[in-house]
Design an enzyme around this catalytic site. Structure first.
Site, PDB file in Angstrom:
ATOM      1  N   GLY A  14      12.350  15.879   7.359  1.00 62.45           N
ATOM      2  CA  GLY A  14      12.624  17.214   7.890  1.00 62.45           C
ATOM      3  C   GLY A  14      13.941  17.322   8.632  1.00 62.45           C
ATOM      4  N   LYS A  15      14.949  16.594   8.168  1.00 60.67           N
ATOM      5  CA  LYS A  15      16.257  16.613   8.833  1.00 60.67           C
ATOM      6  C   LYS A  15      16.877  18.009   8.833  1.00 60.67           C
ATOM      7  CE  LYS A  15      18.114  13.633   6.090  1.00 60.67           C
ATOM      8  NZ  LYS A  15      16.918  13.498   5.209  1.00 60.67           N
ATOM      9  N   LYS A  37      27.009  18.695   6.076  1.00 64.42           N
ATOM     10  CA  LYS A  37      26.150  17.965   5.138  1.00 64.42           C
ATOM     11  C   LYS A  37      27.066  17.239   4.156  1.00 64.42           C
ATOM     12  CE  LYS A  37      22.115  17.147   2.985  1.00 64.42           C
ATOM     13  NZ  LYS A  37      20.996  16.405   3.579  1.00 64.42           N
ATOM     14  N   GLY A 117      22.458  13.683   7.723  1.00 60.49           N
ATOM     15  CA  GLY A 117      22.541  12.643   6.711  1.00 60.49           C
ATOM     16  C   GLY A 117      21.797  13.031   5.448  1.00 60.49           C
ATOM     17  N   ALA A 118      21.661  12.084   4.548  1.00 60.49           N
ATOM     18  CA  ALA A 118      20.900  12.279   3.313  1.00 60.49           C
ATOM     19  C   ALA A 118      19.877  11.153   3.223  1.00 60.49           C
ATOM     20  CB  ALA A 118      21.820  12.259   2.100  1.00 60.49           C
ATOM     21  N   GLY A 119      18.685  11.489   2.765  1.00 60.01           N
ATOM     22  CA  GLY A 119      17.646  10.464   2.683  1.00 60.01           C
ATOM     23  C   GLY A 119      17.305   9.912   4.056  1.00 60.01           C
ATOM     24  N   PRO A 205       6.383  21.485  15.911  1.00 56.13           N
ATOM     25  CA  PRO A 205       5.018  21.571  15.387  1.00 56.13           C
ATOM     26  C   PRO A 205       5.001  22.195  13.995  1.00 56.13           C
ATOM     27  CG  PRO A 205       5.250  22.639  17.550  1.00 56.13           C
ATOM     28  CD  PRO A 205       6.617  22.418  17.014  1.00 56.13           C
ATOM     29  N   TYR A 206       4.010  21.831  13.213  1.00 53.89           N
ATOM     30  CA  TYR A 206       3.870  22.441  11.885  1.00 53.89           C
ATOM     31  C   TYR A 206       3.569  23.928  12.049  1.00 53.89           C
ATOM     32  CZ  TYR A 206       2.285  23.441   7.163  1.00 53.89           C
ATOM     33  OH  TYR A 206       2.147  23.979   5.913  1.00 53.89           O
TER      34      TYR A 206
END
Length: 227
Positions: A14-15, A37, A117-119, A205-206
């Protein structure tokens, strides 16, 4: 200028979600902020160029605007590891090229730069180099996004151990509840608070509605925002 690098425990931690919320927090405090990005795969053609959904979210959340290729200089169509996608496209990614692209972002007039970042943390940019080496060379303070799901303890602790071995300045972590049905969510959160060697900055939170960020004082202090 304040600069931060946002990494995650894995690909779906969830970046982008968290970076977007941080940009919106800075906007609420009337700060000039921009997202960066550098690497993105899984892009689609729009307006005669490859664009990435995550990069577009960062652009929408920022208070400083810039051209797309400034925000996301390396964009690839296949939804695969960026260094493999780059090789297939005949593109070479190097730390020097990343630094050159980063200078372009610095010239946009922002007071804050949030680089996503990525991944996960150990992301290859070529057959011989990793994105974390560029992060260290730029001396960027790091924020770790922990995707709260089964396996997050292992991922967070391994990532942390590697950062410490490199002397990375990780200023803290943010818990992102990606799995609303995670068993023993609070117990896992408490375990991370106990075991991670740096402070928790926030909790996301979700939510299926407007996403929110539960902010700790440590985040406001690191961002130099009035409490």
């Amino acid at each position: 200028m304040k600069e931060f690098f946002i990494t995650g425990t894995d690909t779906d931690a969830g970046k982008t979600h968290v970076t977007s919320l941080l940009l919106k927090l800075l906007a609420q405090h009337k700060k000039q902020a921009i997202g960066f990005k550098p690497l993105a795969s899984g892009c689609e053609m729009a307006f005669d160029q490859l664009v990435n959904a995550d990069a577009l979210i960062l652009m929408e959340s920022a208070t400083v605007s810039a051209k797309y290729d400034v925000i996301n200089p390396f964009a690839f169509a296949p939804a695969i590891a960026p260094h493999i996608a780059a090789e297939q496209a005949g593109v070479t990614i190097t730390a020097d090229k990343l630094s050159s692209a980063y200078k372009n972002v610095k010239q946009q007039g922002a007071d804050y730069i949030l680089t996503e970042g990525a991944g996960g943390w150990a992301l290859p940019i070529s057959n011989t180099d990793y994105l974390y080496n560029w992060v260290k060379a730029e001396q960027l303070p790091v924020i770790l996004v922990v995707g709260m799901k089964l396996g997050c303890l292992n991922h967070a602790l391994l990532t942390t151990a590697h950062m410490q071995s490199m002397g990375i300045n990780c200023i803290g972590w943010i818990a992102n509840q990606v799995d609303p049905n995670m068993d023993e969510y609070q117990a896992n959160l408490d375990s991370l608070k106990l075991r991670l060697p740096f402070p928790i900055l926030a909790i996301s939170p979700y939510s299926e509605q407007t996403p929110k960020l539960q902010i700790y004082k440590t985040l406001l202090e690191n961002f130099a925002l009035n409490t």
